[in-house]
Design a protein around this motif. Sequence first.
Motif, PDB file in Angstrom:
ATOM      1  N   ALA A  64       0.627  -1.271   0.164  1.00 46.78           N
ATOM      2  CA  ALA A  64       0.074   0.039  -0.028  1.00 46.78           C
ATOM      3  C   ALA A  64       0.817   1.362  -0.092  1.00 46.78           C
ATOM      4  O   ALA A  64       0.413   2.383  -0.264  1.00 46.78           O
ATOM      5  N   GLY A  65       2.202   0.992   0.165  1.00 47.67           N
ATOM      6  CA  GLY A  65       2.891   2.375   0.163  1.00 47.67           C
ATOM      7  C   GLY A  65       3.065   2.892   1.502  1.00 47.67           C
ATOM      8  O   GLY A  65       3.692   4.140   1.509  1.00 47.67           O
ATOM      9  N   ASP A  66       2.664   2.347   2.587  1.00 47.31           N
ATOM     10  CA  ASP A  66       2.572   2.816   4.001  1.00 47.31           C
ATOM     11  C   ASP A  66       3.931   2.874   4.437  1.00 47.31           C
ATOM     12  O   ASP A  66       4.503   3.615   5.297  1.00 47.31           O
ATOM     13  N   TYR A  71      10.875   7.001  14.255  1.00 47.99           N
ATOM     14  CA  TYR A  71      10.068   6.367  13.407  1.00 47.99           C
ATOM     15  C   TYR A  71       9.594   7.360  12.283  1.00 47.99           C
ATOM     16  O   TYR A  71       9.841   8.476  11.963  1.00 47.99           O
ATOM     17  N   GLY A  72       8.975   6.371  11.074  1.00 47.93           N
ATOM     18  CA  GLY A  72       8.640   7.029   9.962  1.00 47.93           C
ATOM     19  C   GLY A  72       7.450   6.416   9.256  1.00 47.93           C
ATOM     20  O   GLY A  72       6.653   5.678  10.071  1.00 47.93           O
ATOM     21  N   GLY A  73       7.295   6.533   7.893  1.00 48.37           N
ATOM     22  CA  GLY A  73       6.276   5.771   7.285  1.00 48.37           C
ATOM     23  C   GLY A  73       4.884   6.272   7.586  1.00 48.37           C
ATOM     24  O   GLY A  73       4.941   7.373   8.078  1.00 48.37           O
ATOM     25  N   LYS A  74       3.924   5.720   7.113  1.00 41.21           N
ATOM     26  CA  LYS A  74       2.366   6.283   7.212  1.00 41.21           C
ATOM     27  C   LYS A  74       2.132   6.380   8.966  1.00 41.21           C
ATOM     28  O   LYS A  74       2.382   5.701   9.671  1.00 41.21           O
ATOM     29  N   ASN A 110       3.840   8.001  11.019  1.00 43.06           N
ATOM     30  CA  ASN A 110       5.039   7.643  11.734  1.00 43.06           C
ATOM     31  C   ASN A 110       4.866   6.716  12.786  1.00 43.06           C
ATOM     32  O   ASN A 110       5.166   6.549  13.909  1.00 43.06           O
ATOM     33  N   CYS A 111       4.283   5.542  12.236  1.00 43.84           N
ATOM     34  CA  CYS A 111       3.926   4.411  12.909  1.00 43.84           C
ATOM     35  C   CYS A 111       4.978   3.279  12.834  1.00 43.84           C
ATOM     36  O   CYS A 111       4.775   2.109  13.357  1.00 43.84           O
ATOM     37  N   PHE A 112       5.859   3.569  11.784  1.00 49.62           N
ATOM     38  CA  PHE A 112       6.961   2.276  11.461  1.00 49.62           C
ATOM     39  C   PHE A 112       8.366   2.902  11.937  1.00 49.62           C
ATOM     40  O   PHE A 112       9.053   3.971  11.646  1.00 49.62           O
ATOM     41  N   PRO A 113       9.192   1.927  12.833  1.00 51.03           N
ATOM     42  CA  PRO A 113      10.337   2.294  13.306  1.00 51.03           C
ATOM     43  C   PRO A 113      11.524   2.299  12.328  1.00 51.03           C
ATOM     44  O   PRO A 113      11.194   1.459  11.281  1.00 51.03           O
ATOM     45  N   ASP A 137      13.823  -3.121  21.875  1.00 52.18           N
ATOM     46  CA  ASP A 137      14.306  -1.966  21.483  1.00 52.18           C
ATOM     47  C   ASP A 137      13.410  -0.920  20.842  1.00 52.18           C
ATOM     48  O   ASP A 137      13.568   0.499  21.098  1.00 52.18           O
ATOM     49  N   SER A 138      12.354  -1.439  20.306  1.00 49.64           N
ATOM     50  CA  SER A 138      11.351  -0.380  19.651  1.00 49.64           C
ATOM     51  C   SER A 138      10.188  -1.338  19.518  1.00 49.64           C
ATOM     52  O   SER A 138      10.117  -2.722  19.426  1.00 49.64           O
ATOM     53  N   PHE A 139       8.847  -0.727  19.269  1.00 54.36           N
ATOM     54  CA  PHE A 139       7.687  -1.668  19.166  1.00 54.36           C
ATOM     55  C   PHE A 139       6.874  -0.649  18.371  1.00 54.36           C
ATOM     56  O   PHE A 139       6.868   0.530  18.476  1.00 54.36           O
ATOM     57  N   THR A 140       5.869  -1.125  17.517  1.00 64.92           N
ATOM     58  CA  THR A 140       4.773  -0.644  16.987  1.00 64.92           C
ATOM     59  C   THR A 140       3.688  -1.648  17.257  1.00 64.92           C
ATOM     60  O   THR A 140       3.629  -2.806  16.656  1.00 64.92           O
ATOM     61  N   MET A 141       2.542  -1.315  17.488  1.00 62.53           N
ATOM     62  CA  MET A 141       1.253  -2.188  17.577  1.00 62.53           C
ATOM     63  C   MET A 141       0.300  -1.341  16.615  1.00 62.53           C
ATOM     64  O   MET A 141      -0.137   0.149  17.007  1.00 62.53           O
ATOM     65  N   ILE A 142      -0.281  -1.789  15.589  1.00 60.12           N
ATOM     66  CA  ILE A 142      -0.928  -1.105  14.526  1.00 60.12           C
ATOM     67  C   ILE A 142      -2.395  -1.717  14.381  1.00 60.12           C
ATOM     68  O   ILE A 142      -2.354  -2.990  14.144  1.00 60.12           O
ATOM     69  N   ASP A 143      -3.470  -1.012  14.845  1.00 62.58           N
ATOM     70  CA  ASP A 143      -4.533  -1.367  14.564  1.00 62.58           C
ATOM     71  C   ASP A 143      -5.052  -1.185  13.164  1.00 62.58           C
ATOM     72  O   ASP A 143      -5.032   0.031  12.814  1.00 62.58           O
ATOM     73  N   MET A 144      -4.983  -2.140  12.318  1.00 62.38           N
ATOM     74  CA  MET A 144      -5.052  -1.891  10.848  1.00 62.38           C
ATOM     75  C   MET A 144      -6.560  -1.574  10.370  1.00 62.38           C
ATOM     76  O   MET A 144      -6.876  -0.887   9.528  1.00 62.38           O
TER      77      MET A 144
END
Length: 436
Positions: A72-74, A311-314, A316-319, A395-402
Motif C-alpha cells: 500500500a506504500g505505507d 519512526y517514519g512511514g505512514k 510515523n507508525c513504523f520504526p 528496543d522498539s515496538f509498534t502495535m498497529i490497529d489496521m
Amino acid sequence: MFKKTFISLALTTAVSASAMAATEQDVQNAFYPYKNGVPTYQGLSVGMTINQGNVDQFKEIIDPAMYDFIKAGDTEIKVGETTSFDLNKSYVDATRKYMNDVKLGDKVGEISGSVAGRPFPQEPSMDDPRAGEKLAWNFKYGYNWGDSAAIWPFYWTFKDMNSGKAERTLKFNFNFLNYTHRTQQAPVPAITPNPSNLFRATYLEVLEPFDVKNTQLLIQRFEDDLKRDNAYLYLGFQRRVRRLSSGQVTDAFLGSDIMIEDFEGYNGRISDMKWTYKGTRNMLLPMYNHNDMPLDTEIPKDEDGYQMISYGGKGNCFPNVTYQLRKVYQLEGEPLDPNHPISKRQHFIDTQTFTIPRTVTYDRNGAIWKSFSIGQAHPDHHLAQNKGSGVSIDDSFTMIDMQAQHCTTGQFKGIIDPELTPESKMTVQNLRASGR
C-alpha cells in the motif's frame, strides 16, 4: 479399525518420545544457526530497500500484514546483514544440562523437569502433535530480558495513522524479574525462599502525564501454568490497589492499541491457548544494531548519551530500523476462551533468540486486525553495560490497529542490571508505598 488406531497411537507416541532425546547437535543448531552461513533469497541483498515496486518479488519472506503495508506504500524495509545474536553461555549450558529431563504432562500447560535453559532445543516436527506447545514453552522459558532487567525510560505514543498526529505520550518504567529458571544472575537456578512458587513478575509504573501518573501494574506469574496470574493495578487518583480480572488483560491498556496479553509478543499462560506449529521458514525480521540506526532527536538524550529509535512511514507508525533475513518458526495461538476478542495470533519467532519480533493478530471474524513489531537490538551494539550480556534487547515496538488506522509506538532504553529490579519491587506492598 482397532489395529489401525493402535498403530496411529503408537506412531504418535514414538514421535513424541524421539523428540525428547536432544543431542549436542540439536544445541548447536538451535543456538548457532548461522555458524555455517546465513540464509539467502534470490534477488535479496544487504542494503537494498523493499518497497511498493518490488515487494511482490519478496512476498514469501514477509509476513502478511507487513506485505500489505509495503504494497500500500505505507512503509518500506531496508535489508540489513544477518548477524548472530548469541545468547548468554550460561543459558546454553543450562539447556545442555536439563534438556533430556524435560517432559510435557498430559494437559496443555503441564511440564516437568524444566529447571533452566531452553526446554526443547530440538527442531520441531510437523508430525509431532504437540510441537506448537513445545515452542510456546521455549518462548516462556526463553532468555528474553535474561534473569532480570529494566526499561528506564519507556515512551508510548498514540498516533492517528491517517493524519500522523501524535495524540498522547505516556512515559513508563518497566521491570522484569525471573524467580526460577535463572542461569546468570545470582542466585541460580532460583530465588529462595519463594513461598508462592512464582516464575516471573512484571512491574510497570507510569511517570507521565499527570492524569495517570503513579498508575502501576504488577503481574505475578506462577511456576504452575494452570494457575491464573496474580495481576494488580494501582490507580494513582484512587490511591488503592485492585486485582485485575482475567478479562481485563485483553482490554486496551490505558487507551493504547495494546492489551496486557500482548506484552513481549505473548504475555499469558500456555494453557490459555491452542498452539499449532505452522512450519519453519526464512523471513525478514526487525533485528539490528541500535547504535547504527537513525535515532530520534526530538526526545532529549539521556545523561549517558543514549537516544531512542526514530519512526517514519505512514502516520510515523513504523520504526526506522533494518530487517534481517532469519530462520523463523511460525506458531499459531488460538484462545480457548470463546469470549476472547481475537480468533488467533500468528507469531513469527526468531529461532535463535526465541523472541517474537513479529505477530499478526486476527479478529473474531478471521480478518487481520493488528500488526505487532518488537525490534530486537544486538546487546553488543547498544548501551555499554549491555555488551556481553547475551540478551536480545527489546528496543522498539509498534502495535498497529489496521482496521482503525491507529497505532501505538514504543521507544525503549533497555538495561540489563539486577540492581534496578530488587525482589521488593515485585510486591503489592511496593505498589502502595510507591503510590503515596
